[in-house]
Write an enzyme that holds these catalytic residues in place. Structure first.
Site, short mmCIF file in Angstrom:
data_model
loop_
_atom_site.label_atom_id
_atom_site.label_comp_id
_atom_site.label_asym_id
_atom_site.label_seq_id
_atom_site.Cartn_x
_atom_site.Cartn_y
_atom_site.Cartn_z
CG ASP A 1 7.39 43.27 30.22
OD1 ASP A 1 7.66 43.46 31.42
OD2 ASP A 1 6.44 43.82 29.63
CD GLU B 1 7.29 40.88 34.85
OE1 GLU B 1 7.05 41.66 35.77
OE2 GLU B 1 6.89 41.07 33.68
#
Length: 476
Positions: A223, A253
């Site tokens: 993340d 990400e």
């Protein structure tokens, strides 16, 4: 994995509001995935992207990104509950077992940037020599040192964003600290972990090894990875990968819409196993949705078409951040806004690993069509890949020539942004002479026969809803 496909198994509003009423089975996601294991595998998926399975600051209401305790997978009474939003640790382990029985690989969503929901506050000196009272003491009382004895205090963080003394928000850097060597701003939210602190670094990497070797996952999605120390991402991949004999899979990400900058990010991490989501390609899909994309150049767009990096691209249309009820370019008119043209593109392409979004698959009525496209990918999407010379501003054709290892393979994929309701016809060289083709999607009923030079008059329907076709050889 041959022509792999990823399924994202969650979305932001899962088990809330109208979704809780319409899809009550999603209240226990781990159980749901275990029950659907065979169906998911039969549909052609290879990897499943799980949400963060650890305890968040908001307990059962936390999607997982407000990370409180990485080591609590729904095992301890903390933050008002034992289970997480998605279930208990026992249910998670059962889901992992059932999904592995179907040869599915599982990716854990690792939130390594920050922590939230501290147990206590403490007074600290800031970089500017002023004083602050901050929420940075994490004692994890429910876990009682199981798995890890590390407790967190301000020494484990670079800074935070709230001063209890002044009741003011702002980016607060602690005295003696410097922000880590991340690609973008190191500070994102919450209490920002300091990966120059070797205890924090070691504990996080040990947790990653535990997730792989004890819990059973097969890789990670990182993340907000561009906000995490570059060296930490590299070391985390390197050490978890070396700890296992499995072929692990890693996705960062890095929400970067420019291809050159995304390449720079990959080079800054400099680990060959790291993939990234192709946000630049998704930007082009938004243009396609609005009818503004010149399809002559679609074969050059995104990381998936960048030489030396195309194999690192995870192609997608939506995720839990881009598609929310309150903010989404596509909203719920998924079919009318050319979303299936986008799915057709990523699923037939040779390069990149395509990802399917849970809401698209289960809630927006696209499951049957996506299953059909995945089936076409698995059966026919092999061999050399090239764009048709007949491509124009409105209609795009892409060819897979097929190969000897997959008899009967090869395809001609067509997508269009026309909405005139007519049948668009293009001369396309399929690479297969004197071969009869049919549209695997069923959008066009009649067949097409190529001539002795492999040219055929291939067709696609000029509507937003059905403006995509996948032409494949008729079985001999």
């Amino acid at each position: 994995m041959e022509n792999p496909v990823i399924l994202q198994t969650f979305y932001w509003e899962m088990n809330t509001g109208k979704y809780a009423e319409e899809y009550p089975e999603e209240a226990n996601l781990w159980q749901l995935l275990a029950n659907q294991a065979e169906e998911i595998a039969e549909a052609g998926f290879d990897l499943l992207w799980f949400p963060p399975a650890n305890k968040g600051a908001a307990g059962v209401d936390d999607v997982g990104y407000g990370t409180y305790d990485l080591w609590d997978l729904g095992e301890f009474e903390q933050k008002g509950s034992k289970r997480t939003k998605y279930g208990t640790k026992e249910e998670l382990l059962n889901a992992v077992e059932e999904l592995h029985k179907c040869d599915l690989k599982l990716l854990y969503d690792a939130v390594l940037d920050h922590r939230m929901g501290a147990d206590k506050k403490e007074k600290v000196k800031l970089k500017d020599c002023s004083e602050a009272e901050v929420w940075t003491k994490f004692n994890f009382p429910g876990r009682n040192n199981k798995y890890s004895s590390l407790k967190l205090d301000w020494n484990c963080f670079d800074g935070t964003d709230w001063n209890e003394l002044t009741q003011e928000a702002g980016k607060l850097l602690f005295n003696t600290k410097e922000w880590d060597d991340s690609f973008a701003d190191d500070y994102l939210m919450g209490a920002n972990l300091d990966y120059q602190n070797q205890d924090v670094r070691a504990d996080t990497i040990n947790w990653g090894k535990w997730i792989i070797n004890e819990i059973g996952f097969d890789g990670f999605r990182f993340d907000a990875s561009k906000h995490v120390a570059n060296s930490m991402i590299y070391d985390f991949i390197e050490e978890t990968n070396q700890s296992s004999e499995k072929e692990l899979f890693y996705i960062g990400e890095a929400w970067i819409n420019d291809v050159d900058t995304l390449v720079n990010y990959l080079e800054s991490i400099n680990h060959p196993k790291l993939h990234v989501f192709d946000f630049p390609l998704r930007e082009r899909f938004i243009e396609l949705m609005h009818g503004n994309l010149d399809l002559r150049w679609l074969g050059e767009k995104g990381l998936v078409n960048r030489k030396n990096y195309k194999h690192r691209a995870i192609t997608f249309i939506e995720n839990h951040d881009t598609e929310r009820d309150e903010a989404s370019e596509y909203h719920t008119e998924a079919v009318a806004q050319r979303k299936l043209q986008a799915y057709c593109y990523i699923l037939m392409r040779r390069d990149g690993v395509p990802k399917v979004f849970w809401k698209d698959y289960h809630h927006f009525g696209l499951k049957e069509v996506i299953n059909n496209l995945i089936e076409a990918r698995k059966k026919f999407a092999y061999g050399e890949a090239y764009e048709s010379e007949s491509n124009d501003q409105n209609t795009y054709s892409y060819i897979r020539s097929g190969d000897q290892d997959h008899p009967g393979s090869g395809l001609v994929m067509m997508i269009t942004k026309h909405e005139n309701g007519k049948i668009i016809e293009k001369t396309v060289n399929s690479g297969k002479a004197d071969t009869e083709y049919y549209d695997y999607t069923g959008n066009i009923e009649e067949k097409v026969k190529t001539d002795g030079e492999a040219n055929g008059q291939f067709k696609v329907k000029g509507t937003a809803e059905k403006g995509y076709s996948v032409w494949v050889p008729v079985e001999s």
